[in-house]
Design an enzyme around this catalytic site. Structure first.
Site, mmCIF file in Angstrom:
data_model
loop_
_atom_site.group_PDB
_atom_site.id
_atom_site.type_symbol
_atom_site.label_atom_id
_atom_site.label_comp_id
_atom_site.label_asym_id
_atom_site.label_seq_id
_atom_site.Cartn_x
_atom_site.Cartn_y
_atom_site.Cartn_z
ATOM 1 N N CYS A 181 0.793 -1.160 -0.042
ATOM 2 C CA CYS A 181 -0.154 0.109 -0.094
ATOM 3 C C CYS A 181 0.867 1.178 0.159
ATOM 4 C CB CYS A 181 -0.913 -0.093 1.339
ATOM 5 S SG CYS A 181 -2.090 -1.313 1.107
ATOM 6 N N HIS A 226 -9.479 3.488 -1.625
ATOM 7 C CA HIS A 226 -8.063 2.954 -1.582
ATOM 8 C C HIS A 226 -7.494 2.079 -2.606
ATOM 9 C CE1 HIS A 226 -4.141 1.643 0.175
ATOM 10 N NE2 HIS A 226 -4.939 0.820 1.460
#
Length: 388
Positions: free
Chosen positions: A86, A342
């Site tokens: 991420c 996200h």
């Protein structure tokens, strides 16, 4: 200020789409290429030394190179793809900055891209093949929990209540909806396929409404689908140049003043940003933050990180927290990943796009921090200051 200091002078992103939504037909290179092109066109520059893009679940084959070619940057522009889970998009930007500092490049396009909608299915080569939803983040003996259950553990150990998580998530949606309504995202967006706005922000998402959601990962947990991020598609990119180039162009920018990448126990992966933020805050010292962009994977995880950093802070006479900590009110000022989404490999770059839009383009402050935690127990944090 040195001639080789890295400065962001343009920043763009796609709208963030829900997986299977408005961007579902775009592969990673098709998502990234128009953003790379738009960011470079914003500068008036006609050459790029390299392209650095973060990506997590793409097809391989160096999507940064493929996107650079698709964007028409020329066959002489190489391209490299970064996988720090991420944190990939932010790591790509810090790697571009390192190239600038080292004098290896003067203009680098950097960012990240993710297409959850077109991510290929993977399987271990057993007989028959065994599908797997994600790669291992760490060897089993270190602890390798899935993100959701790990977020429940982090929130519980930090004493983050369900009520506080829901209030934070509701605020993220309210801020994002307000920012959309007031047009604060408009200039940073590159519309695709008729999608001209982020798909996820929801009006009317109050804390009372969020309280109705059941735990999503563990029976007695506090993490729900509503106080967590979504699964999303999107791309974001910035143009990183040397201060020498920025001064020659005579344009404002966002100078990288400090960065840190740190690790923590993989079983507590949500806390990876804590040592990175501590390092950056310690490095700059005495700087008041106007905005903090932190990838909101889970509200409880974000709040646990902020609380951990703020245990080192000293209260000021005027109230609030000094530069040893972070005031919660300045985090995700226009909403974060809980509301916006996200897109894993792009999310870290979205943070810098948001800081650039707020601090440089809109003139709402001078100093900002971008940080996030990622799989395997890794954190990346960066400090930025406006130069004009």
């Amino acid at each position: 200020m040195n001639a080789t200091d890295p400065v962001v002078i343009a920043a763009r992103r796609t709208p963030i789409g829900t997986s299977g939504g408005g961007l579902r037909a775009y592969t990673v290179d098709e998502l990234a290429a128009p953003v790379l092109r738009a960011a470079l066109d914003d500068t008036g520059l006609d050459r790029v030394d390299d392209v650095v893009l973060g990506n997590v679940f793409g097809p391989g084959g160096n999507p940064a190179r493929v996107a650079a070619l698709r964007a028409g940057l020329g066959v002489d522009v190489p391209g490299v793809t970064v996988d720090r889970q991420c944190a990939s998009g932010l790591a790509a930007i810090t790697q571009a900055a390192a190239q600038i500092r080292a004098g290896e490049a003067e203009v680098v396009l950097a960012g990240g891209v993710e297409s959850a909608s077109t991510a290929p299915h993977r399987a271990w080569p057993t007989d028959p093949p065994t599908p797997y939803p994600r790669a291992p983040f760490a060897p089993a003996e270190f602890g390798d929990p899935d993100m959701g259950p790990a977020a429940d553990v982090v929130a519980a150990e930090a004493g983050i209540s369900r009520e506080r998580q829901d209030a934070f998530a509701a605020r993220s949606h309210a801020r994002a909806v307000a920012a959309q309504r007031e047009g604060r995202f408009d200039d940073e967006l590159v519309p695709l396929a008729g999608l001209s706005a982020d798909e996820r922000p929801r009006p009317g998402f109050t804390a009372e409404r969020l309280a109705r959601f059941r735990p999503a990962f563990t029976a007695d947990g506090t993490v729900t689908a509503a106080n967590s991020c979504g699964v999303n598609d999107g791309a974001a990119a910035v143009v990183v140049v040397s201060e020498r180039v920025r001064a020659r162009l005579g344009v404002p920018g966002l100078r990288l003043t400090a960065s840190a990448t740190r690790g923590c126990a993989p079983a507590r992966l949500g806390l990876g940003a804590v040592p990175a933020m501590r390092a950056v805050l310690s490095d700059v010292g005495g700087v008041r933050l106007d905005a903090v962009e932190f990838t909101e994977a889970f509200a409880g995880q974000v709040l646990a990180c902020l609380d951990a950093v703020n245990t080192d802070a000293v209260s000021t006479d005027a109230g609030g927290i000094d530069a040893g900590g972070i005031e919660e009110s300045v985090v995700s000022p226009d909403g974060g990943a809980i509301a916006l989404g996200h897109p894993w490999g792009a999310s870290g770059a979205v943070l810098v796009v948001r800081l650039f839009a707020r601090l440089v383009a809109q003139g709402r402050g001078n100093t900002g921090l971008a940080a996030l935690s990622s799989g395997g127990g890794i954190g990346v944090a960066t400090m930025w200051t406006v130069v004009r």
